[in-house]
Design a protein around this motif. Structure first.
Motif, mmCIF file in Angstrom:
data_model
loop_
_atom_site.group_PDB
_atom_site.id
_atom_site.type_symbol
_atom_site.label_atom_id
_atom_site.label_comp_id
_atom_site.label_asym_id
_atom_site.label_seq_id
_atom_site.Cartn_x
_atom_site.Cartn_y
_atom_site.Cartn_z
ATOM 1 N N TYR A 89 -21.248 -21.280 7.625
ATOM 2 C CA TYR A 89 -20.301 -20.219 7.945
ATOM 3 C C TYR A 89 -21.055 -18.902 7.822
ATOM 4 C CZ TYR A 89 -17.134 -24.033 7.010
ATOM 5 O OH TYR A 89 -16.515 -25.241 7.035
ATOM 6 N N THR A 90 -20.940 -18.050 8.836
ATOM 7 C CA THR A 90 -21.635 -16.768 8.757
ATOM 8 C C THR A 90 -20.779 -15.661 9.356
ATOM 9 O OG1 THR A 90 -23.692 -15.575 9.216
ATOM 10 C CG2 THR A 90 -22.927 -17.103 10.915
ATOM 11 N N ILE A 91 -20.941 -14.473 8.814
ATOM 12 C CA ILE A 91 -20.236 -13.315 9.354
ATOM 13 C C ILE A 91 -21.175 -12.468 10.200
ATOM 14 C CG2 ILE A 91 -18.454 -13.258 7.582
ATOM 15 C CD1 ILE A 91 -20.084 -11.058 6.160
ATOM 16 N N ARG A 92 -22.423 -12.907 10.355
ATOM 17 C CA ARG A 92 -23.413 -12.188 11.159
ATOM 18 C C ARG A 92 -23.576 -12.892 12.503
ATOM 19 N NH1 ARG A 92 -28.778 -10.779 8.138
ATOM 20 N NH2 ARG A 92 -29.108 -9.979 10.225
ATOM 21 N N HIS A 93 -23.354 -12.159 13.560
ATOM 22 C CA HIS A 93 -23.474 -12.747 14.900
ATOM 23 C C HIS A 93 -24.917 -12.875 15.353
ATOM 24 C CE1 HIS A 93 -19.208 -12.880 15.765
ATOM 25 N NE2 HIS A 93 -19.121 -11.751 15.097
ATOM 26 N N GLU A 94 -25.810 -12.037 14.822
ATOM 27 C CA GLU A 94 -27.187 -12.036 15.296
ATOM 28 C C GLU A 94 -28.067 -13.089 14.640
ATOM 29 O OE1 GLU A 94 -26.993 -9.152 11.854
ATOM 30 O OE2 GLU A 94 -25.715 -9.619 13.546
ATOM 31 N N THR A 95 -27.551 -13.820 13.665
ATOM 32 C CA THR A 95 -28.375 -14.833 13.014
ATOM 33 C C THR A 95 -28.725 -15.944 13.999
ATOM 34 O OG1 THR A 95 -26.436 -16.001 12.208
ATOM 35 C CG2 THR A 95 -27.457 -14.430 10.695
ATOM 36 N N LYS A 96 -29.865 -16.516 13.791
ATOM 37 C CA LYS A 96 -30.374 -17.582 14.657
ATOM 38 C C LYS A 96 -30.178 -18.935 13.964
ATOM 39 C CE LYS A 96 -32.722 -14.786 17.653
ATOM 40 N NZ LYS A 96 -31.790 -13.752 17.908
ATOM 41 N N VAL A 97 -28.961 -19.189 13.525
ATOM 42 C CA VAL A 97 -28.649 -20.405 12.777
ATOM 43 C C VAL A 97 -29.068 -21.648 13.547
ATOM 44 C CG1 VAL A 97 -26.783 -21.778 11.777
ATOM 45 C CG2 VAL A 97 -26.765 -19.291 11.530
ATOM 46 N N GLU A 98 -28.763 -21.692 14.824
ATOM 47 C CA GLU A 98 -29.033 -22.873 15.622
ATOM 48 C C GLU A 98 -30.529 -23.184 15.730
ATOM 49 O OE1 GLU A 98 -27.019 -20.379 16.417
ATOM 50 O OE2 GLU A 98 -25.051 -21.334 16.470
ATOM 51 N N GLU A 99 -31.380 -22.183 15.617
ATOM 52 C CA GLU A 99 -32.828 -22.425 15.664
ATOM 53 C C GLU A 99 -33.298 -23.180 14.417
ATOM 54 O OE1 GLU A 99 -35.106 -18.898 16.400
ATOM 55 O OE2 GLU A 99 -33.964 -18.427 18.211
ATOM 56 N N PHE A 138 -31.055 -24.852 12.262
ATOM 57 C CA PHE A 138 -30.155 -25.981 11.996
ATOM 58 C C PHE A 138 -29.467 -26.418 13.292
ATOM 59 C CE2 PHE A 138 -30.431 -23.158 8.341
ATOM 60 C CZ PHE A 138 -30.808 -24.025 7.336
ATOM 61 N N PRO A 139 -30.204 -26.997 14.235
ATOM 62 C CA PRO A 139 -29.631 -27.295 15.552
ATOM 63 C C PRO A 139 -28.495 -28.315 15.541
ATOM 64 C CG PRO A 139 -31.834 -28.236 15.333
ATOM 65 C CD PRO A 139 -31.610 -27.379 14.131
ATOM 66 N N ALA A 140 -28.455 -29.211 14.589
ATOM 67 C CA ALA A 140 -27.435 -30.265 14.593
ATOM 68 C C ALA A 140 -26.263 -29.970 13.649
ATOM 69 C CB ALA A 140 -28.074 -31.596 14.203
ATOM 70 N N ILE A 141 -26.261 -28.803 13.012
ATOM 71 C CA ILE A 141 -25.231 -28.480 12.022
ATOM 72 C C ILE A 141 -24.197 -27.545 12.643
ATOM 73 C CG2 ILE A 141 -24.795 -27.486 9.738
ATOM 74 C CD1 ILE A 141 -26.592 -29.992 9.692
ATOM 75 N N PRO A 142 -22.900 -27.852 12.512
ATOM 76 C CA PRO A 142 -21.865 -26.947 13.036
ATOM 77 C C PRO A 142 -21.947 -25.580 12.345
ATOM 78 C CG PRO A 142 -20.899 -29.019 12.280
ATOM 79 C CD PRO A 142 -22.338 -29.039 11.884
ATOM 80 N N CYS A 143 -21.895 -24.519 13.146
ATOM 81 C CA CYS A 143 -21.932 -23.156 12.626
ATOM 82 C C CYS A 143 -20.664 -22.430 13.057
ATOM 83 C CB CYS A 143 -23.165 -22.418 13.137
ATOM 84 S SG CYS A 143 -23.238 -20.706 12.575
ATOM 85 N N PHE A 144 -19.971 -21.846 12.092
ATOM 86 C CA PHE A 144 -18.733 -21.116 12.343
ATOM 87 C C PHE A 144 -18.980 -19.639 12.071
ATOM 88 C CE2 PHE A 144 -17.802 -25.410 10.988
ATOM 89 C CZ PHE A 144 -16.983 -25.863 12.008
ATOM 90 N N ARG A 145 -18.778 -18.814 13.080
ATOM 91 C CA ARG A 145 -18.989 -17.372 12.963
ATOM 92 C C ARG A 145 -17.639 -16.674 12.939
ATOM 93 N NH1 ARG A 145 -24.452 -16.541 14.324
ATOM 94 N NH2 ARG A 145 -25.339 -18.336 15.373
ATOM 95 N N ASP A 146 -17.401 -15.910 11.873
ATOM 96 C CA ASP A 146 -16.141 -15.169 11.714
ATOM 97 C C ASP A 146 -14.923 -16.082 11.794
ATOM 98 O OD1 ASP A 146 -17.351 -12.706 11.380
ATOM 99 O OD2 ASP A 146 -17.354 -12.300 13.522
ATOM 100 N N LEU A 147 -15.110 -17.335 11.511
ATOM 101 C CA LEU A 147 -14.021 -18.292 11.611
ATOM 102 C C LEU A 147 -13.650 -18.750 10.214
ATOM 103 C CD1 LEU A 147 -12.201 -20.076 13.387
ATOM 104 C CD2 LEU A 147 -14.044 -21.746 13.408
#
Length: 132
Positions: free
Chosen positions: A105-115, A117-126
């Motif tokens: 879970y992240t509140i930063r839109h510019e993070t490169k989470v998918e780079e 952690f490509p297989a991990i669900p990422c929730f932004r502002d959710l």
């Protein structure tokens, strides 16, 4: 579930494993040093802190509180032993392998989470009211 809040910049610097032993030299403030020394006296090391959700302390609350420590929260189904009970809802572990997380879970839109952690669900502002 267990939750750990952290600033994304530290994730990039420490990836893939968080260990206070690796960052001890960077702790500069007197309060951080006192906390570190107290934990070392009590447990023999400085553990990585996580919040543990239960029926009285739900996932949403854990995530919100973790966001007080960083802009990104990692969720884990389980953590590796040894584990210490630090307070009623807080546990500590010696190391935390971020690659074993089940959601981010992240509140930063510019993070490169998918780079990282490509297989991990990422929730932004959710912040859903219920988690499965």
């Amino acid at each position: 579930m267990f939750y750990h809040g952290i600033m994304w910049e530290y994730v990039m610097r420490e990836y893939p494993v968080l260990s206070p032993r690796r960052t001890a030299r960077r702790k500069r403030g007197a309060e951080q040093l006192r906390d570190r020394l107290h934990l070392i006296e009590q447990f023999g090391l400085e553990p990585v802190h996580l919040l543990e959700a239960d029926e009285h302390y739900d996932a949403v609350r854990c995530i919100q509180e973790c966001l007080g420590f960083g802009d990104t929260v990692f969720a884990f189904d389980r953590v590796h032993l040894p584990m210490w009970q630090l307070s009623k809802h807080e546990i500590g572990v010696e190391i935390l392998d971020l690659r074993t997380c089940t959601a981010i879970y992240t509140i930063r839109h510019e993070t490169k989470v998918e780079e990282y952690f490509p297989a991990i669900p990422c929730f932004r502002d959710l912040m859903p009211m219920k988690f499965s």
